[in-house]
Design an enzyme around this catalytic site. Structure first.
Site, PDB file in Angstrom:
ATOM      1  N   SER A 143     100.294  94.479 -33.470  1.00 40.68           N
ATOM      2  CA  SER A 143      99.573  95.585 -34.278  1.00 40.68           C
ATOM      3  C   SER A 143     100.795  96.592 -34.231  1.00 40.68           C
ATOM      4  CB  SER A 143      98.365  95.951 -33.201  1.00 40.68           C
ATOM      5  OG  SER A 143      98.162  97.279 -33.604  1.00 40.68           O
TER       6      SER A 143
ATOM      7  N   TYR B 264      94.813  97.830 -24.978  1.00 41.16           N
ATOM      8  CA  TYR B 264      95.103  97.196 -26.157  1.00 41.16           C
ATOM      9  C   TYR B 264      96.783  97.352 -26.430  1.00 41.16           C
ATOM     10  CZ  TYR B 264      94.807  96.336 -31.213  1.00 41.16           C
ATOM     11  OH  TYR B 264      94.756  95.629 -32.460  1.00 41.16           O
TER      12      TYR B 264
HETATM   13  P1  NAD Z   1      87.662  90.772 -36.154  1.00 41.39           P
HETATM   14  O1  NAD Z   1      86.848  91.379 -35.106  1.00 41.39           O
HETATM   15  O2  NAD Z   1      87.288  90.583 -37.750  1.00 41.39           O
HETATM   16  O3  NAD Z   1      88.439  89.293 -35.736  1.00 41.39           O
HETATM   17  C1  NAD Z   1      88.699  89.108 -34.206  1.00 41.39           C
HETATM   18  C2  NAD Z   1      88.226  87.385 -34.367  1.00 41.39           C
HETATM   19  O4  NAD Z   1      88.534  87.318 -32.656  1.00 41.39           O
HETATM   20  C3  NAD Z   1      87.005  87.027 -34.554  1.00 41.39           C
HETATM   21  O5  NAD Z   1      87.166  85.851 -35.166  1.00 41.39           O
HETATM   22  C4  NAD Z   1      86.235  87.002 -33.125  1.00 41.39           C
HETATM   23  O6  NAD Z   1      85.452  86.019 -33.177  1.00 41.39           O
HETATM   24  C5  NAD Z   1      87.605  86.324 -32.573  1.00 41.39           C
HETATM   25  N1  NAD Z   1      87.211  86.314 -31.070  1.00 41.39           N
HETATM   26  C6  NAD Z   1      86.978  87.830 -30.145  1.00 41.39           C
HETATM   27  N2  NAD Z   1      86.953  87.215 -28.902  1.00 41.39           N
HETATM   28  C7  NAD Z   1      87.161  86.068 -28.912  1.00 41.39           C
HETATM   29  C8  NAD Z   1      87.329  84.938 -27.785  1.00 41.39           C
HETATM   30  N3  NAD Z   1      86.886  85.233 -26.659  1.00 41.39           N
HETATM   31  N4  NAD Z   1      87.668  83.590 -28.012  1.00 41.39           N
HETATM   32  C9  NAD Z   1      87.766  83.291 -29.194  1.00 41.39           C
HETATM   33  N5  NAD Z   1      87.809  84.060 -30.416  1.00 41.39           N
HETATM   34  C10 NAD Z   1      87.502  85.351 -30.252  1.00 41.39           C
HETATM   35  O7  NAD Z   1      89.027  91.638 -36.058  1.00 41.39           O
HETATM   36  P2  NAD Z   1      90.369  91.613 -36.738  1.00 41.39           P
HETATM   37  O8  NAD Z   1      90.698  93.007 -37.284  1.00 41.39           O
HETATM   38  O9  NAD Z   1      90.364  90.614 -37.854  1.00 41.39           O
HETATM   39  O10 NAD Z   1      91.521  91.437 -35.675  1.00 41.39           O
HETATM   40  C11 NAD Z   1      91.950  90.116 -35.727  1.00 41.39           C
HETATM   41  C12 NAD Z   1      93.462  90.618 -34.889  1.00 41.39           C
HETATM   42  O11 NAD Z   1      94.033  91.521 -35.687  1.00 41.39           O
HETATM   43  C13 NAD Z   1      93.365  91.081 -33.701  1.00 41.39           C
HETATM   44  O12 NAD Z   1      94.313  90.477 -32.605  1.00 41.39           O
HETATM   45  C14 NAD Z   1      93.496  92.597 -33.838  1.00 41.39           C
HETATM   46  O13 NAD Z   1      93.976  93.164 -32.598  1.00 41.39           O
HETATM   47  C15 NAD Z   1      94.488  92.509 -34.725  1.00 41.39           C
HETATM   48  N6  NAD Z   1      94.875  93.871 -35.615  1.00 41.39           N
HETATM   49  C16 NAD Z   1      93.948  94.298 -36.376  1.00 41.39           C
HETATM   50  C17 NAD Z   1      93.798  95.336 -37.047  1.00 41.39           C
HETATM   51  C18 NAD Z   1      92.822  96.003 -38.060  1.00 41.39           C
HETATM   52  O14 NAD Z   1      92.963  97.228 -38.432  1.00 41.39           O
HETATM   53  N7  NAD Z   1      91.653  95.166 -38.202  1.00 41.39           N
HETATM   54  C19 NAD Z   1      95.116  95.960 -36.803  1.00 41.39           C
HETATM   55  C20 NAD Z   1      96.125  95.595 -36.180  1.00 41.39           C
HETATM   56  C21 NAD Z   1      95.890  94.339 -35.613  1.00 41.39           C
END
Ligand code: NAD
Length: 257
Positions: free
Chosen positions: A139, A152
């Site tokens: 991130s 985080y």
């Molecule tokens: P999201 O909530 O759509 O996806 C998260 C995924 O992780 C989902 O598929 C969820 O089911 C899964 N998950 C959660 N807990 C879990 C567990 N215990 N076991 C297995 N799977 C689990 O969110 P996202 O925005 O797609 O985030 C995905 C990644 O990207 C994360 O690591 C997040 O920190 C990172 N990220 C997101 C953003 C953003 O703006 N959306 C920015 C920077 C980084």
């Protein structure tokens, strides 16, 4: 580019960025293993849809990334793992002196420890195959901080550090390890926050997106899950064979500020 014959395991891929990466991997020809901690008909239907539309083999494997043994079990059940995308992640926002201990533990377990377990289980398979790619979804918070996101930020800085160590340990094998550092990405999770934020600030959708949500993202545009997927596919390409132990920001200029 073609990832034909490669198997990509993507943790946390039944929504958002993980699902976007799974689609781009499949379009590039890789067989994909989807994952989350649930085991619903919808989860398996996603795998069937990817397979039907791209022609690759796709399946869904339930494994809870907060549990080390299940992380290792995911790789075991996948059978092959040429490309490992450590994407599963959660967030909780609170001042550090009020941060619930169970939330701290869950964020460190899912966002950081899971990548240790999956990488440890996947590297022997990559070495045996003579090729491998580890792509960690960190991130902008792996490079900078924000208040109230201590767990985080700690987990994301941790995964950037671990990426460098894995890269050095695999430097002489045709295996690379890199981290993608997204800024704000328009996932269903983020989309769902827009109506409430509009109410809270009494602002229209475009103003909320520009002045509240994207206040730190100079491009004033969300990154998309397709762009994240494309970046992950690039890191798996021959052009990226000498890119290892580093971060690629997809953040509209956030970390240039
Ligand atoms: P999201 O909530 O759509 O996806 C998260 C995924 O992780 C989902 O598929 C969820 O089911 C899964 N998950 C959660 N807990 C879990 C567990 N215990 N076991 C297995 N799977 C689990 O969110 P996202 O925005 O797609 O985030 C995905 C990644 O990207 C994360 O690591 C997040 O920190 C990172 N990220 C997101 C953003 C953003 O703006 N959306 C920015 C920077 C980084």
């Amino acid at each position: 580019m073609s990832l034909n014959g490669k198997t990509a395991v993507i943790t946390g891929s039944n929504s958002g960025i993980g699902l976007g990466i799974a689609w781009e991997m499949a379009k590039a020809g890789a067989d994909v293993v989807l994952n989350s901690f649930t085991d619903t008909e919808d989860d398996h239907a996603l795998a069937r849809q990817i397979s039907a539309e791209t022609g690759v083999s796709a399946r869904y494997v339930k494994a809870d990334m907060s549990k080390g043994a299940e992380c290792r079990g995911l790789i075991e059940q996948a059978g092959a793992c040429d490309i490992l995308i450590n994407n599963a992640g959660i967030q909780h926002v609170a001042p550090i002196d009020e941060f619930p201990v169970e939330k701290w533990d869950a964020i460190i377990a899912i966002n950081l420890n899971s990548a240790f377990h999956t990488t440890a289980a996947a590297l022997p398979l990559m070495r045996k195959a003579g090729w491998g790619r580890v792509v960690n979804i960190a991130s902008a918070h792996g490079l900078t901080a924000s208040p109230y996101k201590s767990a985080y930020v700690a987990a994301k800085h941790g995964i950037v550090g671990m990426t460098k160590a894995v890269a050095l340990e695999t430097a002489e094998a045709p295996i690379t390890a890199n981290a993608i550092c997204p800024g704000y990405v328009l996932t269903p999770l983020v989309e769902a926050q827009i109506p409430d934020t509009m109410k809270e600030y009494n602002m229209g959708r475009e103003d909320v997106i520009r002045d509240v949500m994207l206040a730190r993202q100079p491009s004033k545009e969300f990154a998309t899950v397709e762009q994240l997927g494309g970046t992950a596919v690039f890191l798996c390409s021959d052009a990226a064979a000498q890119i290892t132990g580093t971060t690629i920001s997809v953040d509209g200029g956030w970390t240039a500020l």
